[in-house]
Design a protein around this motif. Structure first.
Motif, short mmCIF file in Angstrom:
data_model
loop_
_atom_site.label_atom_id
_atom_site.label_comp_id
_atom_site.label_asym_id
_atom_site.label_seq_id
_atom_site.Cartn_x
_atom_site.Cartn_y
_atom_site.Cartn_z
N PRO A 139 0.82 -1.22 0.00
CA PRO A 139 0.00 0.00 0.00
C PRO A 139 0.85 1.27 0.00
N TRP A 140 0.33 2.30 -0.64
CA TRP A 140 1.00 3.59 -0.62
C TRP A 140 -0.06 4.69 -0.51
N PHE A 141 0.41 5.88 -0.19
CA PHE A 141 -0.50 6.99 0.05
C PHE A 141 -0.25 8.10 -0.97
N THR A 142 -1.32 8.73 -1.36
CA THR A 142 -1.22 9.85 -2.29
C THR A 142 -1.46 11.15 -1.55
N HIS A 143 -0.74 12.20 -1.93
CA HIS A 143 -0.96 13.52 -1.37
C HIS A 143 -1.81 14.32 -2.35
N LEU A 144 -3.03 14.64 -1.92
CA LEU A 144 -3.97 15.39 -2.74
C LEU A 144 -4.06 16.82 -2.22
N LEU A 145 -4.04 17.76 -3.13
CA LEU A 145 -3.99 19.18 -2.76
C LEU A 145 -5.06 19.94 -3.53
N THR A 146 -5.58 20.98 -2.91
CA THR A 146 -6.47 21.90 -3.62
C THR A 146 -6.11 23.33 -3.24
N ASP A 147 -6.16 24.21 -4.22
CA ASP A 147 -5.92 25.63 -3.96
C ASP A 147 -7.20 26.26 -3.41
N LEU A 148 -7.03 27.13 -2.42
CA LEU A 148 -8.16 27.82 -1.83
C LEU A 148 -8.24 29.28 -2.26
N VAL A 149 -7.20 29.75 -2.97
CA VAL A 149 -7.20 31.12 -3.51
C VAL A 149 -6.76 31.05 -4.97
N ASP A 150 -7.11 32.08 -5.74
CA ASP A 150 -6.68 32.12 -7.14
C ASP A 150 -5.31 32.79 -7.24
N GLY A 151 -4.84 33.00 -8.46
CA GLY A 151 -3.51 33.56 -8.67
C GLY A 151 -3.34 34.95 -8.11
N SER A 152 -4.44 35.66 -7.87
CA SER A 152 -4.38 37.00 -7.30
C SER A 152 -4.58 37.00 -5.79
N GLY A 153 -4.70 35.80 -5.21
CA GLY A 153 -4.88 35.71 -3.77
C GLY A 153 -6.32 35.83 -3.31
N ARG A 154 -7.26 35.87 -4.26
CA ARG A 154 -8.68 35.97 -3.89
C ARG A 154 -9.24 34.59 -3.60
N ARG A 268 -23.91 7.79 3.42
CA ARG A 268 -24.89 8.88 3.32
C ARG A 268 -24.22 10.21 2.93
N GLY A 269 -22.95 10.16 2.59
CA GLY A 269 -22.25 11.37 2.18
C GLY A 269 -21.83 12.27 3.33
N LEU A 270 -21.81 11.73 4.55
CA LEU A 270 -21.50 12.58 5.71
C LEU A 270 -20.04 13.00 5.73
N ALA A 271 -19.13 12.08 5.41
CA ALA A 271 -17.71 12.42 5.42
C ALA A 271 -17.41 13.48 4.36
N ARG A 272 -18.02 13.34 3.19
CA ARG A 272 -17.80 14.33 2.13
C ARG A 272 -18.31 15.70 2.56
N ALA A 273 -19.48 15.73 3.18
CA ALA A 273 -20.03 17.01 3.63
C ALA A 273 -19.16 17.64 4.70
N ALA A 274 -18.66 16.83 5.63
CA ALA A 274 -17.80 17.35 6.69
C ALA A 274 -16.51 17.92 6.11
N CYS A 275 -15.94 17.23 5.12
CA CYS A 275 -14.71 17.71 4.49
C CYS A 275 -14.95 18.99 3.70
N ALA A 276 -16.10 19.06 3.01
CA ALA A 276 -16.42 20.28 2.27
C ALA A 276 -16.50 21.47 3.22
N GLN A 277 -17.13 21.27 4.37
CA GLN A 277 -17.22 22.35 5.35
C GLN A 277 -15.86 22.67 5.94
N LEU A 278 -15.04 21.64 6.15
CA LEU A 278 -13.71 21.86 6.72
C LEU A 278 -12.85 22.69 5.76
N ILE A 279 -12.94 22.41 4.48
CA ILE A 279 -12.20 23.19 3.49
C ILE A 279 -12.66 24.65 3.52
N ARG A 280 -13.96 24.86 3.66
CA ARG A 280 -14.48 26.23 3.76
C ARG A 280 -13.95 26.93 5.01
#
Length: 326
Positions: A139-154, A268-280
């Motif tokens: 087994p191996w792990f992947t590092h997944l990333l998402t940007d929370l701001v655009d190129g102008s910092g917004r 029931r999609g609870l983990a996805r919803a919690a992560c979406a809120q956590l990202i916010r």
């Protein structure tokens, strides 16, 4: 340049002050090319108990009060095998020498030593190669990333959590500590994880190592923030899922670790919803990126699919090496 000094910590529980100092060390050099996020330090250190056989050595600049430059934490991983968690500040002028010292000390506890690195950690990868490390399958792990701001910092617009009727996501309260621990333990019971990964439990699995004292240690770390300790409340008022986030002000990066859903509320999609809120929430307090590190191999693809559905993309993966005999 001040000399470096090696300090061996007492076995068992790591003092919170040292956890925070190691988190500071990870923060100084953190970028997507580094395996260890400051939040990883805080979360993983809390998992050890008083009687654990974990051994730790840290290398500091100047003296014991100086900045932490490297560490190795070694614990048994089976007969004749130890697992080492090794970190070296790759920006330090003596990073190569520190990597050699950390690996040398790590190998002194068992005939064979396993360690996991990110495929972009060049200093440690070169040191492992020079020491004769052999890459292992499994087994191996992947590092997944998402940007929370655009190129102008917004701030970028983020997905809003979508929950079944009657559920809501919010921060945990102080009087819910015991219930929150039990949801985590049920979510991460080793037998359940085996079933989710398509394996058959053998009935010999121990329970989750997480406990109320471990949770209290998590909350005592400098990086812990209650607004990032989210729970999903079910229609009957009980807790159904948890998601914990970590924010590093220096790098303005967030980490999601860990996430879990009680078996009775699964699918029931609870983990996805919690992560979406956590990202916010991470974006709200100033994070520019958010990271999560699920399994990346085909043996357990469900979590990675969830995070990809939130717009997270792979930036690196782990590789595991074996040093020594066997």
């Amino acid at each position: 340049m001040p000399p470096t000094v090696a300090i061996e910590l007492p076995p068992g529980l790591e003092p919170t002050a040292w956890v925070d100092r190691r988190a500071d060390a990870a923060a100084r050099s953190w970028c997507p090319a580094q395996r260890t996020h400051p939040g990883d330090v805080a979360w993983s250190a809390a998992q050890h108990d008083v009687d654990d056989e974990c051994r730790s050595r840290v290398w500091c600049a100047g003296d014991a009060s100086g900045p932490v430059l490297a560490w190795s934490r070694v614990e048994p991983a089976g007969p004749g095998v130890a697992y080492a968690d090794v970190h070296v500040d790759p920006t330090h002028p003596e990073a190569t020498g520190l990597a050699e010292q950390a690996l040398g000390w790590s190998r002194g506890h068992a005939p064979a030593t396993l360690l996991t690195l990110l495929d972009r950690e060049r200093v440690l990868l070169d040191a492992v190669s020079a020491a004769g490390g052999r890459e292992q399958d499994g087994p191996w792990f992947t590092h997944l990333l998402t940007d929370l701001v655009d190129g102008s910092g917004r701030p970028l617009e983020r997905l809003r959590p979508s929950l079944p009727a009657g559920y809501r996501v919010r921060a945990v309260t102080d009087d819910e500590a015991d219930e929150r621990v039990e949801v985590h333990r049920a979510s991460w019971a080793p037998a359940r994880i085996k079933r989710l990964a398509g394996q058959v439990p053998d009935g010999e699995e121990a329970g989750s190592r997480f406990s109320r004292p471990a949770y209290d240690r998590v909350r005592a770390t400098r990086l812990y923030r209650r607004e990032l300790d989210l729970v999903v409340e079910a229609p009957d008022g009980r807790l159904a899922a948890t998601a914990l986030g970590w924010f590093d002000e220096r790098s303005r990066s967030g980490l999601i670790e860990p996430v879990g859903t009680a078996p009775s509320h699964a699918t029931r999609g609870l983990a996805r919803a919690a992560c979406a809120q956590l990202i916010r929430e991470l974006a709200r307090i100033g994070a520019r990126t958010a990271l999560v590190c699920p399994r990346g191999d085909a043996g357990y693809p469900i979590p990675a699919r969830l995070y990809r559905s939130l717009g997270m993309v792979p930036v690196a993966r782990t590789r595991t090496f074996r040093l020594g005999s066997g």
